[in-house]
Design a protein around this motif. Structure first.
Motif, PDB file in Angstrom:
ATOM      1  N   GLU A 223      60.813 100.663  76.291  1.00 37.20           N
ATOM      2  CA  GLU A 223      60.012  99.536  76.913  1.00 37.20           C
ATOM      3  C   GLU A 223      60.594  99.500  78.423  1.00 37.20           C
ATOM      4  OE1 GLU A 223      60.390  94.541  76.833  1.00 37.20           O
ATOM      5  OE2 GLU A 223      60.395  95.627  75.114  1.00 37.20           O
ATOM      6  N   THR A 224      61.880  99.749  78.585  1.00 41.20           N
ATOM      7  CA  THR A 224      62.504  99.560  79.982  1.00 41.20           C
ATOM      8  C   THR A 224      62.119 100.750  80.865  1.00 41.20           C
ATOM      9  OG1 THR A 224      64.694  98.535  79.119  1.00 41.20           O
ATOM     10  CG2 THR A 224      64.685  99.328  81.336  1.00 41.20           C
ATOM     11  N   ARG A 225      61.943 102.061  80.381  1.00 42.76           N
ATOM     12  CA  ARG A 225      61.544 103.126  81.003  1.00 42.76           C
ATOM     13  C   ARG A 225      60.186 103.128  81.408  1.00 42.76           C
ATOM     14  NH1 ARG A 225      62.403 105.810  85.237  1.00 42.76           N
ATOM     15  NH2 ARG A 225      61.352 107.991  85.204  1.00 42.76           N
ATOM     16  N   GLY A 226      59.490 102.311  80.513  1.00 48.85           N
ATOM     17  CA  GLY A 226      58.004 102.219  80.433  1.00 48.85           C
ATOM     18  C   GLY A 226      57.679 101.343  81.727  1.00 48.85           C
ATOM     19  N   CYS A 227      58.457 100.116  81.691  1.00 47.51           N
ATOM     20  CA  CYS A 227      58.191  99.191  82.862  1.00 47.51           C
ATOM     21  C   CYS A 227      58.621  99.695  84.221  1.00 47.51           C
ATOM     22  CB  CYS A 227      58.844  98.087  82.311  1.00 47.51           C
ATOM     23  SG  CYS A 227      58.260  96.978  81.118  1.00 47.51           S
ATOM     24  N   VAL A 228      59.633 100.684  84.141  1.00 54.58           N
ATOM     25  CA  VAL A 228      60.150 101.390  85.498  1.00 54.58           C
ATOM     26  C   VAL A 228      58.935 102.305  85.878  1.00 54.58           C
ATOM     27  CG1 VAL A 228      61.748 102.875  86.414  1.00 54.58           C
ATOM     28  CG2 VAL A 228      62.516 100.943  85.190  1.00 54.58           C
ATOM     29  N   GLU A 229      58.203 103.077  85.069  1.00 50.59           N
ATOM     30  CA  GLU A 229      57.282 103.830  85.319  1.00 50.59           C
ATOM     31  C   GLU A 229      56.141 103.136  85.821  1.00 50.59           C
ATOM     32  OE1 GLU A 229      56.650 107.483  85.154  1.00 50.59           O
ATOM     33  OE2 GLU A 229      58.463 107.175  85.379  1.00 50.59           O
ATOM     34  N   LEU A 230      55.876 101.873  85.180  1.00 52.26           N
ATOM     35  CA  LEU A 230      54.605 100.975  85.772  1.00 52.26           C
ATOM     36  C   LEU A 230      54.847 100.834  87.168  1.00 52.26           C
ATOM     37  CD1 LEU A 230      51.960  99.495  84.639  1.00 52.26           C
ATOM     38  CD2 LEU A 230      53.381  97.635  84.388  1.00 52.26           C
ATOM     39  N   ARG A 231      55.775 100.454  87.620  1.00 51.47           N
ATOM     40  CA  ARG A 231      55.846  99.972  89.113  1.00 51.47           C
ATOM     41  C   ARG A 231      55.315 100.934  90.158  1.00 51.47           C
ATOM     42  NH1 ARG A 231      62.486  99.675  88.964  1.00 51.47           N
ATOM     43  NH2 ARG A 231      62.882  98.055  87.580  1.00 51.47           N
ATOM     44  N   LYS A 232      55.041 102.183  89.923  1.00 50.87           N
ATOM     45  CA  LYS A 232      54.404 103.123  90.983  1.00 50.87           C
ATOM     46  C   LYS A 232      52.959 102.613  90.907  1.00 50.87           C
ATOM     47  CE  LYS A 232      55.685 106.747  88.753  1.00 50.87           C
ATOM     48  NZ  LYS A 232      55.982 108.078  88.209  1.00 50.87           N
ATOM     49  N   HIS A 233      52.395 101.901  89.993  1.00 56.02           N
ATOM     50  CA  HIS A 233      51.046 101.846  89.495  1.00 56.02           C
ATOM     51  C   HIS A 233      50.457 100.498  90.187  1.00 56.02           C
ATOM     52  CE1 HIS A 233      50.272 105.488  87.045  1.00 56.02           C
ATOM     53  NE2 HIS A 233      51.429 105.176  86.722  1.00 56.02           N
ATOM     54  N   VAL A 234      51.406  99.628  90.543  1.00 53.15           N
ATOM     55  CA  VAL A 234      51.208  98.140  90.727  1.00 53.15           C
ATOM     56  C   VAL A 234      50.156  98.049  91.877  1.00 53.15           C
ATOM     57  CG1 VAL A 234      52.339  96.125  91.360  1.00 53.15           C
ATOM     58  CG2 VAL A 234      53.217  97.206  89.573  1.00 53.15           C
ATOM     59  N   SER A 235      50.823  98.664  93.033  1.00 52.12           N
ATOM     60  CA  SER A 235      49.970  98.721  94.307  1.00 52.12           C
ATOM     61  C   SER A 235      48.374  99.198  94.265  1.00 52.12           C
ATOM     62  CB  SER A 235      50.843  99.532  95.591  1.00 52.12           C
ATOM     63  OG  SER A 235      50.636 100.786  95.371  1.00 52.12           O
ATOM     64  N   TRP A 236      48.406 100.162  93.319  1.00 54.22           N
ATOM     65  CA  TRP A 236      47.147 100.855  93.168  1.00 54.22           C
ATOM     66  C   TRP A 236      46.223  99.847  92.405  1.00 54.22           C
ATOM     67  CZ3 TRP A 236      49.795 105.740  90.988  1.00 54.22           C
ATOM     68  CH2 TRP A 236      50.362 106.489  91.945  1.00 54.22           C
ATOM     69  N   TYR A 237      46.743  99.185  91.219  1.00 51.97           N
ATOM     70  CA  TYR A 237      45.848  98.279  90.465  1.00 51.97           C
ATOM     71  C   TYR A 237      45.560  97.040  91.186  1.00 51.97           C
ATOM     72  CZ  TYR A 237      46.735 100.151  85.867  1.00 51.97           C
ATOM     73  OH  TYR A 237      46.800 100.928  84.615  1.00 51.97           O
ATOM     74  N   LEU A 238      46.663  96.493  92.133  1.00 48.18           N
ATOM     75  CA  LEU A 238      46.487  95.429  92.748  1.00 48.18           C
ATOM     76  C   LEU A 238      45.802  95.504  94.301  1.00 48.18           C
ATOM     77  CD1 LEU A 238      49.516  93.432  91.979  1.00 48.18           C
ATOM     78  CD2 LEU A 238      47.323  93.288  90.987  1.00 48.18           C
ATOM     79  N   LYS A 239      45.199  96.707  94.487  1.00 45.31           N
ATOM     80  CA  LYS A 239      44.757  96.936  96.121  1.00 45.31           C
ATOM     81  C   LYS A 239      43.156  96.129  96.242  1.00 45.31           C
ATOM     82  CE  LYS A 239      43.379 100.860  98.978  1.00 45.31           C
ATOM     83  NZ  LYS A 239      42.651 101.951  98.964  1.00 45.31           N
ATOM     84  N   GLY A 240      43.556  95.309  97.439  1.00 42.33           N
ATOM     85  CA  GLY A 240      42.492  94.577  97.701  1.00 42.33           C
ATOM     86  C   GLY A 240      42.317  93.041  97.014  1.00 42.33           C
ATOM     87  N   PHE A 241      43.239  92.907  96.014  1.00 43.38           N
ATOM     88  CA  PHE A 241      42.974  91.825  95.280  1.00 43.38           C
ATOM     89  C   PHE A 241      43.801  90.595  95.850  1.00 43.38           C
ATOM     90  CE2 PHE A 241      41.218  94.074  91.521  1.00 43.38           C
ATOM     91  CZ  PHE A 241      40.550  93.241  91.144  1.00 43.38           C
ATOM     92  N   PRO A 242      43.746  89.256  95.884  1.00 45.38           N
ATOM     93  CA  PRO A 242      44.420  88.277  96.191  1.00 45.38           C
ATOM     94  C   PRO A 242      45.828  88.073  95.448  1.00 45.38           C
ATOM     95  CG  PRO A 242      42.802  87.419  95.100  1.00 45.38           C
ATOM     96  CD  PRO A 242      42.364  88.922  95.014  1.00 45.38           C
ATOM     97  N   ALA A 243      46.799  88.708  95.836  1.00 47.93           N
ATOM     98  CA  ALA A 243      48.192  88.600  95.093  1.00 47.93           C
ATOM     99  C   ALA A 243      49.389  88.538  96.147  1.00 47.93           C
ATOM    100  CB  ALA A 243      48.277  89.635  94.064  1.00 47.93           C
ATOM    101  N   GLY A 244      49.776  87.554  96.412  1.00 46.25           N
ATOM    102  CA  GLY A 244      50.928  87.480  97.436  1.00 46.25           C
ATOM    103  C   GLY A 244      51.934  88.401  97.411  1.00 46.25           C
ATOM    104  N   GLY A 245      52.699  88.658  98.478  1.00 48.49           N
ATOM    105  CA  GLY A 245      53.420  89.804  98.837  1.00 48.49           C
ATOM    106  C   GLY A 245      54.724  89.621  97.774  1.00 48.49           C
ATOM    107  N   ASP A 246      55.173  88.129  97.550  1.00 52.93           N
ATOM    108  CA  ASP A 246      56.314  88.121  96.795  1.00 52.93           C
ATOM    109  C   ASP A 246      55.983  88.459  95.375  1.00 52.93           C
ATOM    110  OD1 ASP A 246      57.729  86.973  98.979  1.00 52.93           O
ATOM    111  OD2 ASP A 246      57.558  84.759  98.127  1.00 52.93           O
TER     112      ASP A 246
END
Length: 382
Positions: free
Chosen positions: A286-309
């Motif tokens: 679980e922990t390592r998997g969540c760390v791996e997911l981090r690199k994908h976050v900006s790709w998933y949310l590109k263009g969507f309304p999600a605040g910087g914080d």
């Protein structure tokens, strides 16, 4: 506006048939077993493992073997090999077939990364026609007893003055490869600018084996245009699916001549992120998997309304409970940002000022590449 197409017969690579003529390009740190399954859940295609070094397999390098993980749902195991030594490539291909049940082996002759090309590997290697033929011959011979097709991926050439794709196509066909994939950029271009699809059509006209097109397939309509314009037997999709595994659902529908799925809402994208995290956790904890997911976050949310914080918090997530809490803060009803459709994703950058090559590499195009070295794990994953 969507392009119409009659149902496509699919892609045939020797004994292997793929209903949707789409191949997921190997991408370092991305196309692990979790991401391949996530994409495969969206639609049919051929989903290729991250690039693996042949020497790493033969020498049983721990890092390399850890990358050779397949999801239990993967019915067709596909691996991309990197190698500069025919003996190592042949032995590695045999190991993949005999010990890992691989159904398809792809050879990488297109990687533009300097640490690979400066040793004569990746996109630099096809300049040495003799060496290219020796490597392909070794791989095809090793896979033949297992009835496993061998394909290769390459680029237009080292630069505009040192094009290699037509010779590479001829050699691939003569060696018994089941197909060749061509990225419409040179090594010098890396991922900058626009891909040139015209040479893909030239290779289609030259060869009897299937030619797959690669480069700038951002949407399903791009894939249809590429096939229509070039006559390619299928397409290879890389950066276009980053943060968009559902692109394979669009591609499957497009090639089947069926209505396209609706664009996902932010809520549906959030559910996809959660599923991705679960699959990553299943193979690495679980922990390592969540760390791996981090690199994908900006790709998933590109263009969507999600605040910087919120974006920053998601990019530091440590467990599924924290991920759930953060995803719950997203506006699930937010529509897909259509302005992002057709735009480049992932790495782009600028053309290389100079391609890193071994000393004297360009002096002899017919040589065997003597002196080329291959480290066991250095290039695994690209």
């Amino acid at each position: 506006m969507s392009t119409a197409l009659a149902p496509h017969p699919g892609l045939t690579l020797g004994p292997l048939h793929v209903d949707t003529p789409v191949v997921l390009a190997p991408m370092a740190g991305v196309t692990n077993a979790a991401y391949r399954r996530l994409c495969a859940e969206q639609g049919a295609g051929l989903y290729v493992c991250e690039m693996i070094t042949s020497r790493g397999i033969v020498e049983r390098d721990d890092h390399t073997l850890r990358m050779l993980v397949f999801d239990e749902a993967e019915t067709t195991r596909s691996v991309q090999l990197y190698g500069t030594d025919p003996t190592y490539v042949g032995k590695a291909a045999e190991i993949l077939c005999a010990e890992y049940g691989v159904a398809h082996v792809d050879l990488n002759f297109g990687c533009p990364v300097p640490k690979v090309t400066r040793k004569g590997g990746g996109g630099a290697l096809p300049w040495k026609r003799g060496l290219l033929g020796e490597i392909l011959d070794a791989a095809v011979a090793a896979c033949a007893p297992y009835d496993v097709p061998v394909t290769m991926k390459t680029r237009l050439g080292i630069d505009a003055d040192h094009l290699t794709y037509r010779d590479a196509g001829r050699i691939a066909q003569e060696s018994g490869c089941a197909a060749i994939a061509l990225h419409g950029r040179t090594v010098e271009q890396a991922y900058a600018g626009e891909a040139d699809w015209a040479p893909i059509g030239e290779l289609v006209a030259d060869l009897d084996i299937p030619v797959l097109g690669n480069g700038d397939v951002w949407e399903a309509d791009d894939a249809l245009r590429m096939v229509e314009q070039t006559g390619a037997a299928g397409v290879v999709v890389g950066r276009g699916c980053l943060g968009r595994p559902w692109l394979f659902a669009d591609l499957a529908a497009a090639f089947a001549g069926a209505p396209r799925p609706a664009l996902p809402t932010l809520g549906e994208v959030a559910d996809m992120m959660r599923r991705h995290a679960e699959l990553l956790g299943a193979i690495m904890g679980e922990t390592r998997g969540c760390v791996e997911l981090r690199k994908h976050v900006s790709w998933y949310l590109k263009g969507f309304p999600a605040g910087g914080d919120l974006r920053r918090a998601l990019a530091t997530v440590e467990d599924l409970a924290g991920l759930d809490a953060l995803l719950a803060r997203l506006d699930r009803s937010a529509p897909y940002p259509v302005s992002e459709l057709g735009s480049p994703r992932g790495r782009q950058g600028s053309p290389r000022r100079r391609v890193a090559l071994p000393e004297g590499w360009l002096e002899d195009a017919d040589g065997s590449g003597t002196g080329v070295s291959e480290d066991a794990a250095e290039a695994s994953g690209g």
